[in-house]
Design a protein around this motif. Structure first.
Motif: not given
Length: 625
Positions: A312-320, A336-355
């Motif tokens: 079982s794993v709990a989460a901590v802040y950047e300062w521990g 282990a680290p669990g606050h504001q963790v930057l990682s890969t993702s996908v967006s659930t929506s987007a605004v897009h055009a040909s370019d």
């Protein structure tokens, strides 16, 4: 009068030292909490109708049924309205049936029938809107958690340790994720391993193995071999049977480590048996999130994390510091680290055009379907957008109610809306509470994207609410024990890759004894044994060998993690006895050897301040006499 003053002073000391006493709980109290958690634990929202009260006899429910022989199986199938899955190797069928039929077979004596519990990814806190690939192309970032767990000090060894992720899938094709990842799909459930319409599983995968040294994006814990299975649908929801199937798929794929960032407040006996078998018979390590519903002043037990075979794993802040939303209990083992963790993702929506393409998130309450039209600037949206007929409204967030903004777009003939914040924030758009009862699709984007879209007014754009191709790959900051779990699972694989001769229990032991102690000295209910440390675990095994990991783990579900005999932490941490943190289990054994225990409060480290204060009070009393 002197004696009274001393007594008052001693009581005051007790109050000060017992500032955490509201979190004290005896073993009996903890057991009672475990039995009532299904009503109080919100980390996995059990939204089945038959768990919201007394079910009606004709309610349809999904159940797990273990049968003895072919005759008992035929009786189950006859009572079922639908067969979901037939697992012949385990004499198990997963079926749907009415409440009346369930009660009938449940007490027949021929089978063992249990509810197939609903599970979900633990609700993560979205810290901002998704960040586009173009933004992260500017520079490669090493997330703060990598240094905290010492992953920057240890490379992957020569031994291959496959890590299996049970989650919402994997965004195959994301430019910052490994291309050699494998997986197992479940067509019957429409679970394709190599797509992720949610983003949760992709975020977990990036924490573990995002490609390092490529000059963009983020860096993961290590260059690990991943295998993906699906236990959850695109809405991050599933059944215990889905997770069971996914775990079996991990085993069949040869995984040595399994990471599970999901759960429920209950667990069937069939699941308990499976996790025990996977760990004890197949030698696999399983890590699971402790849950994100902390701060309620009582322990909360999520499953499978609270199963003794699972870490079982709990989460901590950047300062521990312990992240207050993380569940605490006597089953938490590592943090282990669990606050504001930057990682890969996908967006659930987007605004897009040909370019061009800009990722965003659908506003809750708005319908989810794609629309296309000319992009028009509707300003702050506090009045009807007269030029919006058949168009997509671009609206800057102001003081006007969000629902009113979208309604003003619709009143002008708009068929969709894009909302962006008027202020550029370092942490992105605060869209967490963006909800609107809308008749047209609407999404939110970051300020940067919104400003750029202003220059795109007049373009023909599509408001996409589904993932179609690489244009919607992104990055995101998320918080939760879902993020902490892959950190620890990846460290286990990283360390194990250097010591293939070690067993799963020996690697587990090394992680425990070398964890960075935080909070109350020694093992406690917040951090368990502490924050996982990759290099220290490697050094420990290099110095002591795998044989040092011969330790005792109880077989029962109820023994607190801090009571496991993992030997002397002081010697393993290379500290002198005077410098070493007192291990809770060691302290208890020593106390029991000297005097009988009349209270179970020693099970909880937060009881120690109270014991200290009481002892001080007794000292003053004796002195006064």
């Amino acid at each position: 009068m002197k004696l009274y003053s001393i007594l008052i002073l001693a009581s005051f000391v007790d109050c000060i030292n017992g500032y955490k006493s509201e979190r004290m709980q005896s073993s009996a109290d903890a057991e009672a909490t475990k039995k009532t958690n299904s009503a109080s634990f919100r980390g996995a929202r059990l939204d089945l109708d038959y768990e919201r009260g007394e079910p009606a006899e004709d309610d349809i429910m999904q159940v797990l049924v273990r049968y003895k022989d072919d005759d008992s199986k035929l009786n189950v199938l006859a009572a079922a309205s639908e067969v979901v899955e037939d697992v012949e190797d385990d004499n198990l069928v997963i079926v749907k049936m009415t409440q009346a039929s369930f009660e009938s077979i449940r007490y027949s004596g021929q089978v063992k029938a249990e509810i197939d519990n609903k599970v979900e990814a633990f609700e993560v806190i979205h810290e901002d809107a998704p960040i586009s690939i173009n933004q992260r192309n500017l520079v490669e970032e090493v997330p703060w958690g990598i240094e905290m767990i010492q992953a920057d000090q240890l490379n992957v060894g020569s031994f291959d340790v496959p890590v299996c992720i049970v989650d919402t899938g994997y965004a195959q094709g994301h430019p910052d994720l490994p291309t050699d990842t494998t997986g197992t799909s479940t067509p019957a459930r429409n679970f394709a391993w190599n797509e992720d319409l949610n983003g949760h599983g992709t975020h977990v995968a990036g924490i573990m193995a995002a490609v390092g040294g490529n000059g963009f994006g983020v860096t993961g814990v290590g260059n690990l071999k991943l295998h993906i299975t699906r236990g959850l649908d695109q809405y991050s929801s599933g059944y215990e049977s889905d997770v069971r199937r996914a775990v079996n798929q991990c085993v069949n794929a040869g995984a040595k480590v399994i990471s599970i960032s999901l759960g429920s407040s209950t667990m069937s006996d069939a699941a308990r048996e499976l996790y025990t078998k996977v760990v004890e018979e197949y030698g696999i390590m399983i890590f699971a999130a402790s849950g994100n519903q902390g701060g309620q002043g009582k322990p909360l037990y999520a499953y499978p994390a609270s199963h003794p075979s699972v870490i079982s794993v709990a989460a901590v802040y950047e300062w521990g510091d312990f992240w207050e939303n993380s569940n605490y209990s006597d089953q938490v083992e590592l943090a282990a680290p669990g606050h504001q963790v930057l990682s890969t993702s996908v967006s659930t929506s987007a605004v897009h055009a040909s370019d061009f393409s800009y990722p965003g998130d659908r506003i809750s309450g708005a319908p989810a379907f794609d629309v296309s039209g000319i992009l028009v600037n509707c300003g702050p949206g506090n009045y009807q957008c007269f030029d919006a007929s058949g168009a997509i409204c671009l609206i800057v967030l102001d003081e006007t109610d969000l629902g009113t903004m979208i309604a003003n777009c619709e009143a002008g003939g708009g068929i969709g809306a894009v909302i962006f914040d008027s202020v550029r924030r370092s942490d992105g758009v605060r869209y967490r509470n963006w909800f609107a009862d809308s008749n047209i699709p609407a999404i939110g984007v970051q300020n940067q994207e919104g400003v750029e879209l202003v220059s795109r007014v007049g373009s023909f754009v599509t408001l996409g609410l589904s993932i179609n191709d690489e244009r919607e790959y992104s990055y995101r900051y998320l918080s939760g024990t879902s993020m902490a779990t892959p950190h620890v699972a990846a460290v286990a694989a990283l360390v194990w890759s250097h010591f293939p001769e070690c067993t799963n229990h020996q690697i587990r032991h090394a992680l425990m004894v070398t964890a960075r102690d935080e909070g109350v000295a020694g093992c406690d209910w917040d951090y368990g044994y502490g924050i996982v440390q990759a290099k220290d675990a490697y050094d420990f095994l290099s110095a002591h060998s795998c044989a040092a990991g011969n330790w005792w783990q109880p077989s029962g579900d109820d023994t607190p993690v801090c009571e496991w005999d993992i030997s002397d932490l002081a010697s393993f941490r290379n500290l002198s006895p005077s410098e070493a943190p007192v291990d809770q289990s060691t302290a208890e054994l020593a106390a029991q050897a000297q005097a009988p225990q009349t209270s179970s409060s020693i099970l909880n480290p937060y009881a120690y301040p109270f014991i200290f204060g009481s002892s001080l009070a007794m000292f003053f009393l004796i002195a006064a006499w």
